[in-house]
Design a protein around this motif. Structure first.
Motif, PDB file in Angstrom:
ATOM      1  N   LYS A 190      -5.500   3.298  -6.997  1.00 35.37           N
ATOM      2  CA  LYS A 190      -5.966   4.636  -7.363  1.00 35.37           C
ATOM      3  C   LYS A 190      -6.212   4.671  -8.871  1.00 35.37           C
ATOM      4  O   LYS A 190      -6.650   3.688  -9.431  1.00 35.37           O
ATOM      5  CB  LYS A 190      -4.967   5.735  -6.940  1.00 35.37           C
ATOM      6  N   ASP A 221       5.562  11.946  -1.554  1.00 31.87           N
ATOM      7  CA  ASP A 221       4.374  11.107  -1.623  1.00 31.87           C
ATOM      8  C   ASP A 221       3.782  11.374  -3.009  1.00 31.87           C
ATOM      9  O   ASP A 221       3.052  12.334  -3.214  1.00 31.87           O
ATOM     10  CB  ASP A 221       3.396  11.503  -0.506  1.00 31.87           C
ATOM     11  N   CYS A 239       1.416   5.046  -6.273  1.00 31.51           N
ATOM     12  CA  CYS A 239       0.406   3.995  -6.153  1.00 31.51           C
ATOM     13  C   CYS A 239       0.050   3.411  -7.516  1.00 31.51           C
ATOM     14  O   CYS A 239      -0.147   4.138  -8.486  1.00 31.51           O
ATOM     15  CB  CYS A 239      -0.870   4.551  -5.516  1.00 31.51           C
ATOM     16  N   ALA A 270       1.736   9.411  -4.683  1.00 35.41           N
ATOM     17  CA  ALA A 270       0.637   8.458  -4.909  1.00 35.41           C
ATOM     18  C   ALA A 270       0.060   8.667  -6.312  1.00 35.41           C
ATOM     19  O   ALA A 270      -0.215   7.708  -7.035  1.00 35.41           O
ATOM     20  CB  ALA A 270      -0.445   8.637  -3.847  1.00 35.41           C
ATOM     21  N   ARG A 271      -0.105   9.958  -6.697  1.00 33.91           N
ATOM     22  CA  ARG A 271      -0.658  10.292  -8.021  1.00 33.91           C
ATOM     23  C   ARG A 271       0.339  11.092  -8.856  1.00 33.91           C
ATOM     24  O   ARG A 271      -0.055  12.017  -9.576  1.00 33.91           O
ATOM     25  CB  ARG A 271      -1.952  11.085  -7.853  1.00 33.91           C
ATOM     26  N   GLU A 329      -2.636   8.974   7.828  1.00 34.37           N
ATOM     27  CA  GLU A 329      -1.890   7.726   8.011  1.00 34.37           C
ATOM     28  C   GLU A 329      -1.839   7.297   9.480  1.00 34.37           C
ATOM     29  O   GLU A 329      -0.852   6.726   9.950  1.00 34.37           O
ATOM     30  CB  GLU A 329      -0.515   7.804   7.312  1.00 34.37           C
ATOM     31  N   GLU A 331       4.120  16.226  -1.516  1.00 40.14           N
ATOM     32  CA  GLU A 331       3.027  15.408  -2.067  1.00 40.14           C
ATOM     33  C   GLU A 331       2.610  15.973  -3.422  1.00 40.14           C
ATOM     34  O   GLU A 331       2.369  17.172  -3.547  1.00 40.14           O
ATOM     35  CB  GLU A 331       1.841  15.411  -1.090  1.00 40.14           C
ATOM     36  N   HIS A 341      -1.098  13.849   3.155  1.00 36.86           N
ATOM     37  CA  HIS A 341      -1.619  12.519   3.472  1.00 36.86           C
ATOM     38  C   HIS A 341      -0.830  11.879   4.607  1.00 36.86           C
ATOM     39  O   HIS A 341      -1.394  11.295   5.536  1.00 36.86           O
ATOM     40  CB  HIS A 341      -1.559  11.631   2.226  1.00 36.86           C
ATOM     41  N   MET A 348       7.233   7.587  -3.434  1.00 37.05           N
ATOM     42  CA  MET A 348       6.264   6.492  -3.416  1.00 37.05           C
ATOM     43  C   MET A 348       5.196   6.821  -4.447  1.00 37.05           C
ATOM     44  O   MET A 348       4.764   7.972  -4.533  1.00 37.05           O
ATOM     45  CB  MET A 348       5.630   6.385  -2.022  1.00 37.05           C
ATOM     46  N   ASN A 362       5.092   5.025   2.224  1.00 37.02           N
ATOM     47  CA  ASN A 362       5.471   6.273   2.913  1.00 37.02           C
ATOM     48  C   ASN A 362       6.122   5.963   4.254  1.00 37.02           C
ATOM     49  O   ASN A 362       7.117   6.587   4.634  1.00 37.02           O
ATOM     50  CB  ASN A 362       4.231   7.151   3.149  1.00 37.02           C
ATOM     51  N   SER A 414       0.836  -1.211   0.000  1.00 41.20           N
ATOM     52  CA  SER A 414       0.000   0.000   0.000  1.00 41.20           C
ATOM     53  C   SER A 414       0.866   1.255   0.000  1.00 41.20           C
ATOM     54  O   SER A 414       2.057   1.213   0.342  1.00 41.20           O
ATOM     55  CB  SER A 414      -0.890   0.019   1.243  1.00 41.20           C
ATOM     56  N   GLY A 415       0.220   2.351  -0.334  1.00 42.75           N
ATOM     57  CA  GLY A 415       0.916   3.637  -0.311  1.00 42.75           C
ATOM     58  C   GLY A 415       1.346   4.015   1.094  1.00 42.75           C
ATOM     59  O   GLY A 415       2.430   4.559   1.306  1.00 42.75           O
ATOM     60  N   THR A 416       0.490   3.732   2.045  1.00 44.75           N
ATOM     61  CA  THR A 416       0.821   4.043   3.435  1.00 44.75           C
ATOM     62  C   THR A 416       2.082   3.295   3.860  1.00 44.75           C
ATOM     63  O   THR A 416       2.989   3.876   4.466  1.00 44.75           O
ATOM     64  CB  THR A 416      -0.372   3.673   4.354  1.00 44.75           C
TER      65      THR A 416
HETATM   66  C1  LIG Z   1      -4.032   6.928  -1.238  1.00 40.36           C
HETATM   67  C2  LIG Z   1      -2.893   7.790  -0.848  1.00 40.36           C
HETATM   68  C3  LIG Z   1      -1.844   7.283  -0.071  1.00 40.36           C
HETATM   69  C4  LIG Z   1      -1.854   5.930   0.601  1.00 40.36           C
HETATM   70  O1  LIG Z   1      -2.178   4.883  -0.161  1.00 40.36           O
HETATM   71  P1  LIG Z   1      -2.892   3.578   0.451  1.00 40.36           P
HETATM   72  O2  LIG Z   1      -2.584   2.576  -0.601  1.00 40.36           O
HETATM   73  O3  LIG Z   1      -4.339   3.912   0.584  1.00 40.36           O
HETATM   74  O4  LIG Z   1      -2.259   3.244   1.753  1.00 40.36           O
HETATM   75  C5  LIG Z   1      -0.785   8.120   0.202  1.00 40.36           C
HETATM   76  N1  LIG Z   1      -0.756   9.363  -0.261  1.00 40.36           N
HETATM   77  C6  LIG Z   1      -1.743   9.904  -0.994  1.00 40.36           C
HETATM   78  C7  LIG Z   1      -1.621  11.292  -1.490  1.00 40.36           C
HETATM   79  C8  LIG Z   1      -2.857   9.129  -1.310  1.00 40.36           C
HETATM   80  O5  LIG Z   1      -3.843   9.663  -2.018  1.00 40.36           O
END
Ligand SMILES: *Cc1c(COP(=O)(O)O)cnc(C)c1O
Length: 323
Positions: A184, A153, A181, A155-156, A73, A120, A68, A179, A47, A42-44
């Protein structure tokens, strides 16, 4: 994606023997211009493994007050790494460098050692906005001048890249670790990647094991991730759908939307009159789902399984019940 998962060649990834995971980690590292990468559930976890690998107990980590890593978290930087987060308002805004400068304290017996800056991009609670590469560069330069490591971070991060028309690596050159994801918008069921130098990823790999994230025949998941990465160019369609939805929703009396902040696949709307809970309930009954971002704030997200017809349907419903 299901077919790729079924056909995946696998091995024991705890022993570093899963060829599909290795392929995904190599592809990921190259996409963000880093030496190595680590597949995490997972993203969490990505991170948190990064925070653990960059810091020692008692250190301070600077992050945006809406980041995030701080907001969503579960307090795990304190729970797991034993660090304190210094939340800084508007760190991820054009005035971010001044905000960071003001937050960084000189060495003193009273102060914790400030060790890490977390950025982020795109900025979720900022409305999915892109932090421009120049903005990241300025924050990175100040962090380096003060001896801080920088974790992104991301994620996106591919939403930021697609929206800006530049490669992800043009952003990630301004961080030591990143990191991102696969779930998403990229639509894999599971998984994120953490990337950085070889030495950093080696440390993070130990922490992944400690956090319970060492997986065995994880190639079935990595195979989905490799398919997910092919979706990066399609994020532009999600962005287009979000724009159409935002423009339609902005015309409604009970929603207020800053259209300049709708840059990717996220729309944050302020509710005028009803609470966010009321808006979520009334739309939800008709199959249009969104989440609360505050008592008067709702977030809408577009993704692979929302098409143009769905956007038209959502707007019809919203016009009907929100006016
Ligand atoms: C979703 C998200 C995460 C964490 O991802 P998970 O897979 O839900 O643990 C971290 N940072 C951002 C900005 C996110 O949107």
């Amino acid at each position: 994606m299901r077919r790729a998962m079924a056909r995946a060649e696998v091995g024991d990834d705890v022993f570093g023997e899963d060829p599909t995971v290795i392929r995904l980690e190599e592809e990921a590292a190259s996409l963000v211009g880093k030496e190595a990468a680590l597949f995490v559930p997972s993203g969490t976890m990505g991170n948190q493994a990064a925070v653990l690998a960059h810091t020692e107990r008692g250190d301070e980590v600077v992050a945006d007050a809406d980041a995030h890593v701080y907001y969503y978290e579960v307090g795990s930087p304190a729970m797991l790494a034993g660090v304190q987060i210094r939340p800084v308002h508007r760190l991820l805004s054009p005035e971010g460098v001044d905000r960071l400068k003001a937050a960084l304290r000189p060495p003193d017996i009273h102060f914790p050692r400030t060790r890490l800056l977390c950025l982020e991009n795109t900025f979720n609670r900022g409305g999915g906005t892109v932090v421009p590469a120049e903005g990241m560069a300025a924050l990175y330069a100040l962090a380096k001048e003060r001896g801080l490591a920088v974790h992104l971070d991301g994620a996106r991060i591919f939403n930021a890249a697609v929206a800006s028309g530049i490669p992800a690596a043009a952003f990630t050159r301004y961080c030591d670790s990143v990191m991102f994801c696969l779930s998403k918008g990229l639509a894999a069921p599971v998984g994120s990647l953490l990337a950085g130098t070889k030495a950093f990823i080696e440390r993070a790999r130990k922490y992944r094991k400690a956090l319970g994230g060492g997986m065995r025949q994880a190639g079935v998941l990595a195979a989905a991730g490799l398919v997910a990465l092919k979706r990066i160019p399609e994020l532009a369609g999600d962005h287009h759908n979000a724009r159409v939805l935002a423009e339609g929703l902005a015309a409604l009396k009970s929603l207020k939307i800053d259209l300049s902040a709708v840059q990717t696949n996220i729309i944050v709307a302020e509710t005028v009159g009803p609470t966010s809970a009321e808006v979520i309930a009334i739309l939800g009954e008709r199959g249009v789902r969104c989440v609360a971002f505050g008592p008067q704030l709702v977030r809408f997200v577009t993704h692979k399984d929302v098409n143009r017809d769905d956007i038209a349907y959502a707007l019809r419903v919203a016009r009907g019940v929100l006016g």
